[in-house]
Design an enzyme around this catalytic site. Structure first.
Site, mmCIF file in Angstrom:
data_model
loop_
_atom_site.group_PDB
_atom_site.id
_atom_site.type_symbol
_atom_site.label_atom_id
_atom_site.label_comp_id
_atom_site.label_asym_id
_atom_site.label_seq_id
_atom_site.Cartn_x
_atom_site.Cartn_y
_atom_site.Cartn_z
ATOM 1 N N HIS A 283 0.469 6.487 3.435
ATOM 2 C CA HIS A 283 -0.822 5.650 3.629
ATOM 3 C C HIS A 283 -1.735 5.692 2.449
ATOM 4 O O HIS A 283 -2.812 5.645 2.392
ATOM 5 C CB HIS A 283 -1.530 6.229 4.868
ATOM 6 N N HIS B 249 -3.892 0.856 11.490
ATOM 7 C CA HIS B 249 -3.229 1.894 12.085
ATOM 8 C C HIS B 249 -3.881 2.148 13.618
ATOM 9 O O HIS B 249 -4.209 3.277 13.830
ATOM 10 C CB HIS B 249 -3.327 3.054 11.276
ATOM 11 N N GLU C 47 2.634 -1.023 13.532
ATOM 12 C CA GLU C 47 2.073 -1.396 12.207
ATOM 13 C C GLU C 47 2.805 -2.419 11.458
ATOM 14 O O GLU C 47 3.820 -2.091 10.848
ATOM 15 C CB GLU C 47 1.977 0.003 11.233
#
Length: 386
Positions: free
Chosen positions: A132, A206, A346
């Site tokens: 991420h 998220h 996601e």
């Protein structure tokens, strides 16, 4: 692909939506303080609300969805996303709750990628891999609120400028995150980004969802999930895709027909479930980014009737079943978040795609615009007529 999408029943057959009217007859917003960072900068919460009881609170720390309140089939309101009641939690124990993640969402093998013959190293913040965007990704920075609107749609637009070399990524990336809520009970999140030199971009949201309520005694494993994907990408023990594209047919990854998440989430006969401690895998919806959002998932919580259809223009969907929630986080309602208490969906480019170009490309050129659109069509199944 059209045949796959057609296998999912149309919304009119799935639910009868009749949210209770509350307040003004137009979408509106409210702004409030959400605390201060250590350097004194103020964090703000912008709450979008419509006339049907839906409220979405967005904080500009991490451009995060801090809460989403919606009624059930009896009109009872509940917050259905996990997170913290105050800024302190987001700073002390970040868990990507509702956050915007990037520059590159999901995992990069060994934190590396090559662009125009040059190898770039990003922080390895997850079991030797980059996750991420690195140690200080977009979820851990303060975004600028540049615009808020009310009317038929209420919205908030935020901006963050990631400078050349930020977390090892090349190019200055200017990113916008826009959250909007309309009177059709659609929450829309749109990410766009531009760069001044070639780079990679993969940005998504998220949010952790428990449609029974984030403080409910029951977790999310009873949620009924549909993912119209024919294939998924298996991973190794570091959760990096192996490069294979496997059919979901006759596997625990087949969600083409509605399935309770918990039915197979502990199926240890499949080593993929063992690697992820549950589901933490990428499903291939298509091979290319679409011009307009298409259905990538549908979720319903049968006890309350709450649900949503998720649409996106992205070709892939990461489904994570909350496997690493370990009871160490105290959420907004004062309850501990445990394994399986939520699910995450996601829409994005495939994981590690800069190192596995056969699955696509994350390259972004100057003059081009990266765009990811997420649309949550909220519904209540079996709602009473009003």
């Amino acid at each position: 692909m059209s045949a796959t999408l057609a296998s999912v029943a149309p919304l009119s057959l799935i639910c009868a939506m009749s949210f209770m009217s509350q307040g003004a007859q137009a979408a509106d917003y409210a702004r409030a303080s959400f605390g201060k960072l250590a350097d004194g900068r103020a964090v703000e919460a912008v709450t979008l609300r419509n006339a049907k009881g839906v409220r979405a609170a967005v904080i500009n720390y991490g451009a995060a969805l801090q809460s989403l309140v919606m009624p059930d089939r009896d009109g009872k309101l509940a917050d259905v996303t996990l997170g913290y009641a105050s800024l302190d939690g987001y700073l002390a124990k970040p868990e990507y709750f509702g956050a915007t993640v990037g520059r590159f969402a999901n995992r990069l093998a060994d934190g590396k990628f090559t662009l125009d013959g040059k190898v770039y190293q990003t922080p390895r913040n997850n079991n030797g891999q980059a996750l991420h965007g690195g140690e200080r990704g977009f979820d851990k920075v303060l975004w600028e609120v540049v615009e808020v609107k009310r009317g038929d749609t209420a919205s908030v637009r935020m901006r963050y400028v990631s400078k050349d070399g930020d977390q090892g990524y090349p190019g200055t990336l200017t990113v916008f995150a826009t959250y909007s809520l309309n009177e059709s009970n659609e929450l829309r999140i749109e990410y766009t980004a531009t760069t001044d030199r070639p780079t990679i971009a993969n940005i998504t949201n998220h949010a952790y969802w428990n449609l029974a309520g984030e403080g409910a005694a029951v977790g999310a494993m009873g949620h009924i999930l549909t993912i119209p994907a024919e294939h998924y990408t298996p991973v190794n023990d570091k959760l990096i895709p192996t490069g294979e594209l496997q059919p979901v047919a006759d596997t625990v990854f087949d969600f083409r027909k509605p399935q309770p998440i918990g039915a197979r989430v502990r199926a240890a006969r499949d080593p993929q479930i063992v690697y992820g401690k549950g589901y933490d895998h990428n499903f291939m919806i298509a091979r290319d980014v679409a011009k307009e959002p298409r259905l990538v998932a549908r979720v319903e919580e049968p006890t309350t009737g709450r649900g949503f259809e998720l649409l996106s223009n992205q070709p892939a969907l990461q489904f994570y079943s909350g496997n690493f929630l370990d009871g160490s986080v105290i959420g907004k309602s004062g309850r501990l978040y445990r394994q399986g208490d939520a699910l995450v969906l996601e829409p994005q480019l495939p994981p590690d795609v800069p190192n596995q170009p056969k699955f696509g490309s994350a390259r972004l050129e100057p003059g081009a615009t990266y765009r990811n659109v997420l649309v949550y069509r909220l519904f209540v199944n079996g709602a009473r007529a009003h």
